[in-house]
Every structure is written in structure tokens, then in C-alpha cells.
Design a protein around this motif. Structure first.
Motif, PDB file in Angstrom:
ATOM      1  N   ALA A  57       0.827  -1.210   0.000  1.00 43.38           N
ATOM      2  CA  ALA A  57       0.000   0.000   0.000  1.00 43.38           C
ATOM      3  C   ALA A  57       0.864   1.263   0.000  1.00 43.38           C
ATOM      4  O   ALA A  57       0.591   2.234  -0.719  1.00 43.38           O
ATOM      5  CB  ALA A  57      -0.932  -0.007   1.200  1.00 43.38           C
ATOM      6  N   ALA A  58       1.934   1.234   0.813  1.00 42.29           N
ATOM      7  CA  ALA A  58       2.827   2.405   0.861  1.00 42.29           C
ATOM      8  C   ALA A  58       3.526   2.619  -0.477  1.00 42.29           C
ATOM      9  O   ALA A  58       3.662   3.762  -0.953  1.00 42.29           O
ATOM     10  CB  ALA A  58       3.850   2.217   1.968  1.00 42.29           C
ATOM     11  N   LEU A  59       3.970   1.507  -1.104  1.00 47.14           N
ATOM     12  CA  LEU A  59       4.646   1.620  -2.401  1.00 47.14           C
ATOM     13  C   LEU A  59       3.710   2.181  -3.461  1.00 47.14           C
ATOM     14  O   LEU A  59       4.085   3.073  -4.236  1.00 47.14           O
ATOM     15  CB  LEU A  59       5.176   0.253  -2.820  1.00 47.14           C
ATOM     16  CG  LEU A  59       5.889   0.190  -4.184  1.00 47.14           C
ATOM     17  CD1 LEU A  59       7.106   1.109  -4.187  1.00 47.14           C
ATOM     18  CD2 LEU A  59       6.305  -1.251  -4.500  1.00 47.14           C
ATOM     19  N   ALA A  60       2.474   1.671  -3.512  1.00 49.79           N
ATOM     20  CA  ALA A  60       1.514   2.169  -4.494  1.00 49.79           C
ATOM     21  C   ALA A  60       1.206   3.645  -4.275  1.00 49.79           C
ATOM     22  O   ALA A  60       1.128   4.440  -5.222  1.00 49.79           O
ATOM     23  CB  ALA A  60       0.233   1.343  -4.435  1.00 49.79           C
ATOM     24  N   ALA A  61       1.044   4.045  -2.996  1.00 52.41           N
ATOM     25  CA  ALA A  61       0.736   5.450  -2.687  1.00 52.41           C
ATOM     26  C   ALA A  61       1.904   6.358  -3.048  1.00 52.41           C
ATOM     27  O   ALA A  61       1.716   7.442  -3.625  1.00 52.41           O
ATOM     28  CB  ALA A  61       0.384   5.582  -1.209  1.00 52.41           C
ATOM     29  N   LEU A  62       3.132   5.932  -2.698  1.00 48.57           N
ATOM     30  CA  LEU A  62       4.294   6.760  -3.008  1.00 48.57           C
ATOM     31  C   LEU A  62       4.502   6.908  -4.513  1.00 48.57           C
ATOM     32  O   LEU A  62       4.824   8.000  -5.011  1.00 48.57           O
ATOM     33  CB  LEU A  62       5.549   6.160  -2.364  1.00 48.57           C
ATOM     34  CG  LEU A  62       5.636   6.272  -0.840  1.00 48.57           C
ATOM     35  CD1 LEU A  62       6.799   5.430  -0.316  1.00 48.57           C
ATOM     36  CD2 LEU A  62       5.832   7.740  -0.441  1.00 48.57           C
ATOM     37  N   VAL A  83      10.230   5.710  -2.940  1.00 43.53           N
ATOM     38  CA  VAL A  83       9.679   4.616  -3.751  1.00 43.53           C
ATOM     39  C   VAL A  83      10.688   3.476  -3.847  1.00 43.53           C
ATOM     40  O   VAL A  83      10.354   2.297  -3.634  1.00 43.53           O
ATOM     41  CB  VAL A  83       9.295   5.131  -5.156  1.00 43.53           C
ATOM     42  CG1 VAL A  83       8.915   3.961  -6.070  1.00 43.53           C
ATOM     43  CG2 VAL A  83       8.140   6.117  -5.069  1.00 43.53           C
ATOM     44  N   LEU A  84      11.936   3.818  -4.192  1.00 43.33           N
ATOM     45  CA  LEU A  84      12.957   2.782  -4.336  1.00 43.33           C
ATOM     46  C   LEU A  84      13.238   2.079  -3.008  1.00 43.33           C
ATOM     47  O   LEU A  84      13.403   0.848  -2.955  1.00 43.33           O
ATOM     48  CB  LEU A  84      14.248   3.403  -4.879  1.00 43.33           C
ATOM     49  CG  LEU A  84      14.167   4.029  -6.278  1.00 43.33           C
ATOM     50  CD1 LEU A  84      15.500   4.659  -6.652  1.00 43.33           C
ATOM     51  CD2 LEU A  84      13.748   2.995  -7.309  1.00 43.33           C
ATOM     52  N   THR A  85      13.280   2.853  -1.928  1.00 45.82           N
ATOM     53  CA  THR A  85      13.569   2.259  -0.614  1.00 45.82           C
ATOM     54  C   THR A  85      12.456   1.310  -0.189  1.00 45.82           C
ATOM     55  O   THR A  85      12.714   0.182   0.274  1.00 45.82           O
ATOM     56  CB  THR A  85      13.741   3.369   0.428  1.00 45.82           C
ATOM     57  OG1 THR A  85      14.785   4.261   0.011  1.00 45.82           O
ATOM     58  CG2 THR A  85      14.092   2.782   1.782  1.00 45.82           C
ATOM     59  N   THR A  86      11.220   1.745  -0.352  1.00 45.29           N
ATOM     60  CA  THR A  86      10.076   0.893   0.018  1.00 45.29           C
ATOM     61  C   THR A  86      10.057  -0.374  -0.814  1.00 45.29           C
ATOM     62  O   THR A  86       9.818  -1.481  -0.292  1.00 45.29           O
ATOM     63  CB  THR A  86       8.764   1.665  -0.166  1.00 45.29           C
ATOM     64  OG1 THR A  86       8.820   2.881   0.588  1.00 45.29           O
ATOM     65  CG2 THR A  86       7.580   0.836   0.280  1.00 45.29           C
ATOM     66  N   TRP A  87      10.318  -0.238  -2.100  1.00 44.40           N
ATOM     67  CA  TRP A  87      10.343  -1.426  -2.967  1.00 44.40           C
ATOM     68  C   TRP A  87      11.472  -2.376  -2.557  1.00 44.40           C
ATOM     69  O   TRP A  87      11.281  -3.607  -2.537  1.00 44.40           O
ATOM     70  CB  TRP A  87      10.501  -0.992  -4.413  1.00 44.40           C
ATOM     71  CG  TRP A  87      10.711  -2.145  -5.351  1.00 44.40           C
ATOM     72  CD1 TRP A  87       9.780  -3.000  -5.842  1.00 44.40           C
ATOM     73  CD2 TRP A  87      11.969  -2.588  -5.871  1.00 44.40           C
ATOM     74  NE1 TRP A  87      10.358  -3.946  -6.645  1.00 44.40           N
ATOM     75  CE2 TRP A  87      11.713  -3.712  -6.686  1.00 44.40           C
ATOM     76  CE3 TRP A  87      13.276  -2.152  -5.737  1.00 44.40           C
ATOM     77  CZ2 TRP A  87      12.706  -4.393  -7.358  1.00 44.40           C
ATOM     78  CZ3 TRP A  87      14.284  -2.821  -6.416  1.00 44.40           C
ATOM     79  CH2 TRP A  87      13.997  -3.940  -7.214  1.00 44.40           C
ATOM     80  N   ALA A  88      12.648  -1.840  -2.238  1.00 44.17           N
ATOM     81  CA  ALA A  88      13.777  -2.695  -1.852  1.00 44.17           C
ATOM     82  C   ALA A  88      13.460  -3.494  -0.583  1.00 44.17           C
ATOM     83  O   ALA A  88      13.754  -4.704  -0.501  1.00 44.17           O
ATOM     84  CB  ALA A  88      15.034  -1.842  -1.655  1.00 44.17           C
ATOM     85  N   VAL A  89      12.841  -2.830   0.400  1.00 44.17           N
ATOM     86  CA  VAL A  89      12.457  -3.546   1.627  1.00 44.17           C
ATOM     87  C   VAL A  89      11.416  -4.611   1.320  1.00 44.17           C
ATOM     88  O   VAL A  89      11.478  -5.746   1.846  1.00 44.17           O
ATOM     89  CB  VAL A  89      11.918  -2.539   2.674  1.00 44.17           C
ATOM     90  CG1 VAL A  89      11.374  -3.286   3.897  1.00 44.17           C
ATOM     91  CG2 VAL A  89      13.011  -1.563   3.078  1.00 44.17           C
ATOM     92  N   LEU A  90      10.465  -4.276   0.431  1.00 45.08           N
ATOM     93  CA  LEU A  90       9.431  -5.244   0.066  1.00 45.08           C
ATOM     94  C   LEU A  90      10.037  -6.451  -0.625  1.00 45.08           C
ATOM     95  O   LEU A  90       9.653  -7.608  -0.347  1.00 45.08           O
ATOM     96  CB  LEU A  90       8.404  -4.555  -0.841  1.00 45.08           C
ATOM     97  CG  LEU A  90       7.204  -5.398  -1.282  1.00 45.08           C
ATOM     98  CD1 LEU A  90       6.399  -5.886  -0.072  1.00 45.08           C
ATOM     99  CD2 LEU A  90       6.307  -4.599  -2.223  1.00 45.08           C
ATOM    100  N   VAL A  91      11.004  -6.236  -1.516  1.00 46.15           N
ATOM    101  CA  VAL A  91      11.653  -7.351  -2.209  1.00 46.15           C
ATOM    102  C   VAL A  91      12.457  -8.198  -1.217  1.00 46.15           C
ATOM    103  O   VAL A  91      12.509  -9.430  -1.331  1.00 46.15           O
ATOM    104  CB  VAL A  91      12.563  -6.815  -3.341  1.00 46.15           C
ATOM    105  CG1 VAL A  91      13.412  -7.941  -3.933  1.00 46.15           C
ATOM    106  CG2 VAL A  91      11.712  -6.175  -4.428  1.00 46.15           C
ATOM    107  N   TRP A  92      13.075  -7.552  -0.247  1.00 44.20           N
ATOM    108  CA  TRP A  92      13.850  -8.308   0.746  1.00 44.20           C
ATOM    109  C   TRP A  92      12.947  -9.236   1.559  1.00 44.20           C
ATOM    110  O   TRP A  92      13.338 -10.369   1.863  1.00 44.20           O
ATOM    111  CB  TRP A  92      14.568  -7.338   1.655  1.00 44.20           C
ATOM    112  CG  TRP A  92      15.472  -8.001   2.654  1.00 44.20           C
ATOM    113  CD1 TRP A  92      15.217  -8.263   3.958  1.00 44.20           C
ATOM    114  CD2 TRP A  92      16.774  -8.522   2.386  1.00 44.20           C
ATOM    115  NE1 TRP A  92      16.268  -8.903   4.549  1.00 44.20           N
ATOM    116  CE2 TRP A  92      17.260  -9.080   3.587  1.00 44.20           C
ATOM    117  CE3 TRP A  92      17.589  -8.563   1.252  1.00 44.20           C
ATOM    118  CZ2 TRP A  92      18.507  -9.673   3.692  1.00 44.20           C
ATOM    119  CZ3 TRP A  92      18.839  -9.149   1.370  1.00 44.20           C
ATOM    120  CH2 TRP A  92      19.283  -9.694   2.570  1.00 44.20           C
ATOM    121  N   LEU A  93      11.731  -8.757   1.872  1.00 43.91           N
ATOM    122  CA  LEU A  93      10.790  -9.580   2.629  1.00 43.91           C
ATOM    123  C   LEU A  93      10.026 -10.553   1.743  1.00 43.91           C
ATOM    124  O   LEU A  93       9.696 -11.664   2.177  1.00 43.91           O
ATOM    125  CB  LEU A  93       9.804  -8.686   3.379  1.00 43.91           C
ATOM    126  CG  LEU A  93      10.406  -7.752   4.453  1.00 43.91           C
ATOM    127  CD1 LEU A  93       9.308  -6.881   5.055  1.00 43.91           C
ATOM    128  CD2 LEU A  93      11.097  -8.567   5.546  1.00 43.91           C
TER     129      LEU A  93
END
Length: 400
Positions: A57-62, A83-93
Motif C-alpha cells: 500500500a505504501a509503495l503504491a501510494a508513493l 519509492v525505491l527504498t520501500t520497494w527494496a524492503v518489500l523485495v527483501w521480505l
């Protein structure tokens, strides 16, 4: 906001608009949705579900905020880092979301200068390769190399686009500079041609007349100094001829000054200026307008006025005409000027040198028209009057 990207000024709003920007946005949301579906298929709602959903949700909003700010021409580049930071954390998880890396590659190349974008793309490519390699069970080496190759290809392609863009801007600037220099050269040539024409006219009218008058007056003075009654009549004749020549020179000078001090075209319509110029030489001259009047470029209006002045002046001096008509015709992509009279006419075929009967006027008129890319013709015959016609191209403007 504008900023240099690889040496090229790029508008922030423009960089995420158009077909390519739309394709980037659509692919991002599609990949985000499919990655979410894949994650739910394999992991369900257990484990890190709440954290992953919050990051989605945070990635889509950002990302949406970044697109909106960019389209409003705001300072949008700082929004890309969250955006990049949120996506990187999401990919890590959840490595399933590594598929969103490909629109991220394009987003970075369009958001930042090359010196920043290319290293960031390289880091994202490595992170994507590790994520793919992880959820493939560390058995498919192709998924480890694929994102790296894709990132490299995107960087190379975008680098070529930037080089092409810089070259295009350089060529456009070079063309603009060349046109500016050409226009300045043409203007200087026109000024020199006008000076030369005025110099010839002054030399062949005023200067020669003054020289002749001076010689006659000096001769008369010498005759009177002899105190010979028989030569007095000849001296008086010399004075009379000199006086007549001076009157003619005065008229020529006034005509020349009148041509230089043209009416202000900015304060009156072109038709009023043409009629005033014609009637200053022939009081019964008439003007007719054909077509819908448009606003003419200043150089075209100036040329029409000069041609009218010169042509009607020639009619008054040489044609002995009763009727003088001026017709101004507005064509779709040009303006035409016709000046006709019912005077003595002449044979326009011979192209002899200018003489005391004129010759410079027609040459000057033709030169003015041809410098503006137009055509100039003279139709006449002895005893049948004369028509002077000029047609000058001009862009269609607003109604005058």
C-alpha cells in the motif's frame, strides 16, 4: 522544474509524460498486482502478511504521488528515493515483488542525471538478481544473470537516447545561430544597397545640378567683370538657367527627403499610408483594396510604401498621366501591389544604364521586392500607359 540530464535540460513533468511514461506506469501497477497475487498464492495470509500488505500500500501510494507531482511540474525527483527504498524492503521480505524492478529501471533513468541513475540501476539489478535467484531455489542461474543484462541494456539504450538528444539540441542551436547570422547579413546587405541607391540618386540629381549651376554662375560673374554690354545678355541667360537648375535640384532634394521620412506605419493602416504617399505626388491618385486585409510584416509594409512612393513619383515626372490608380490585393499567402496610369508609357524592354530621365527607381523597386522573395514586373508601351506590379509572399496574419 528543469534540470540537466546527461547534459540535456529536461522538464520534470515532460519526463514522465507521453507514451513511454504511460507504459512505465501501467507496467508498474500491473506487475505490482500480479506480484501481490503470486505472493498470496504461495504464502496466503500467514507470516509477514500484514507487513507485506502495508509495504504494498505504501509503495503504491508513493508511486502515485510521484506521478501526480511530476505531471504538475513540481520538484518530483526526491519522491523517487522513498519509492525505491520501500520497494527494496518489500523485495527483501517478499522476493516475488522483484518483477517490479523493470519499470523501476526506467523510472531511475528518467528521474536522475546519468551519474546517479546508472549506479542506482546497477544496485537495483543486483538486488533483483539475488531475489529471483532466491525464490527459484538457487538452481536457475539464468534468473541471476537476466536482470543484470536487462539493466545493462536499459542503461546503454538510454545513454544512446541521451546522446542523440544532445546532438539534436546542438544541431537545432546551430541552425538557429546560422539563421540569425543569415538574417543579420541580409539586413546589412539591404542597408548597404539602400545607401548605395541613395548615393547614386544624390550624385546624379543634386550633385550634378549644383555643379552645373555653379559653373554657370561663375561664368556669368566673369562676363559681368568684363563690363561688356554685349555679353550681359549671355550672362543673364546663364543666371536664368542656373536658377532653373537650382529649383529643380531643390525639388529633387525635397522628394528624396520625403522618401526618407516615410509616414509612421505603426500609427496608421497600410492603405491610408499608401494613399497618402500616392497623393503626395499625384493629388488625384485613387486606392482600391481587394480581398480581406491582414496584418502585414513590417518589412513588407515598408517595401509596399516605398514602391508606391517611387512609382507614383516616376508617373508625375515622366508620364503626364491624368489617372493614377493603386490596387492592394490580399492573397492567401501573399500581398500584391499594382500601380497603373494612363500616361505616355515607355518601352520597358531596353535595360540601358540610368540616365537623366531616370532608371534607378525601377531597379530599386525590383531589388526591394526580390530581397523579400517576391516578383516584380513592369508592363508598358509608348502611348499606352504603364502598370507596375509587385507580389510579395507573407504569412497569413490576423485581420487588420
Amino acid at each position: 522544474m528543469t534540470g540537466p540530464v546527461g547534459g540535456v535540460d529536461r522538464s520534470a513533468g515532460e519526463s514522465l509524460r507521453g507514451p513511454l511514461g504511460t507504459a512505465i506506469h501501467v507496467s508498474f501497477y500491473v506487475l505490482l498486482a500480479t506480484s501481490t497475487a503470486r505472493y498470496l498464492t504461495y504464502h496466503g495470509v500467514s507470516g509477514r502478511f500484514v507487513v507485506v500488505v502495508a509495504l504494498i500500500a505504501a509503495l503504491a501510494a508513493l508511486y502515485t504521488s510521484t506521478v501526480v507531482v511530476a505531471r504538475r511540474d513540481g520538484a518530483w525527483e526526491p519522491w523517487v528515493w522513498p519509492v525505491l527504498t520501500t520497494w527494496a524492503v518489500l523485495v527483501w521480505l517478499a522476493p516475488s515483488f522483484a518483477w517490479c524492478a523493470f519499470p523501476m529501471f526506467f523510472l531511475c533513468t528518467r528521474a536522475y542525471p546519468s551519474r546517479i541513475a546508472y549506479p542506482v540501476v546497477g544496485v537495483l539489478a543486483v538486488l533483483t538478481s539475488l531475489a529471483f535467484f532466491t525464490f527459484s531455489g538457487r538452481t536457475e542461474w539464468a534468473v541471476l544473470v537476466g536482470p543484470l543484462c536487462t539493466g545493462a541494456l536499459i542503461v546503454m539504450a538510454y545513454s544512446q537516447i541521451e546522446r542523440d538528444g544532445r546532438e539534436r539540441v546542438r544541431l537545432l542551436r546551430q541552425v538557429a545561430e546560422t539563421r540569425s547570422r543569415l538574417a543579420e547579413t541580409e539586413r546589412e546587405a539591404g542597408v548597404l544597397a539602400e545607401r548605395e541607391r541613395l548615393a547614386r540618386e544624390i550624385h546624379d540629381t543634386v550633385t550634378q545640378g549644383l555643379t552645373s549651376s555653379l559653373l554657370r554662375l561663375e561664368a556669368a560673374e566673369q562676363i559681368w567683370a568684363q563690363e561688356d554690354p554685349r555679353a550681359e545678355a549671355r550672362a543673364r541667360e546663364d543666371v536664368r538657367v542656373a536658377t532653373g537648375t537650382l529649383r529643380e535640384n531643390l525639388a529633387e532634394t525635397r522628394s528624396l527627403v520625403h522618401h526618407l521620412a516615410a509616414p509612421n506605419l505603426e500609427s496608421q493602416p497600410i492603405d491610408a499610408a499608401l494613399l497618402a504617399a500616392a497623393r503626395s505626388h499625384h493629388p488625384r491618385a485613387e486606392l482600391r483594396i481587394v480581398g480581406t486585409p491582414i496584418a502585414l510584416p513590417a518589412e513588407v509594409a515598408h517595401a509596399l510604401l516605398r514602391i508606391t512612393q517611387s512609382a507614383v513619383s516616376n508617373i508625375t515626372r515622366h508620364a503626364r498621366a491624368d489617372t493614377v490608380g493603386v490596387t492592394l490585393t490580399y492573397l492567401p499567402d501573399a500581398v500584391a501591389l499594382d500601380i497603373y496610369d494612363d500616361g505616355a508609357g515607355f518601352d520597358p524592354a531596353p535595360a540601358g544604364p540610368p540616365s537623366d530621365r531616370g532608371g534607378y527607381g525601377l531597379r530599386a523597386m525590383r531589388s526591394r521586392v526580390e530581397q523579400l522573395g517576391g516578383t516584380f514586373t513592369v508592363e508598358s508601351a509608348p502611348g499606352e500607359g504603364t502598370v507596375v506590379a509587385a507580389q510579395i509572399p507573407c504569412a497569413k496574419g490576423t485581420s487588420a
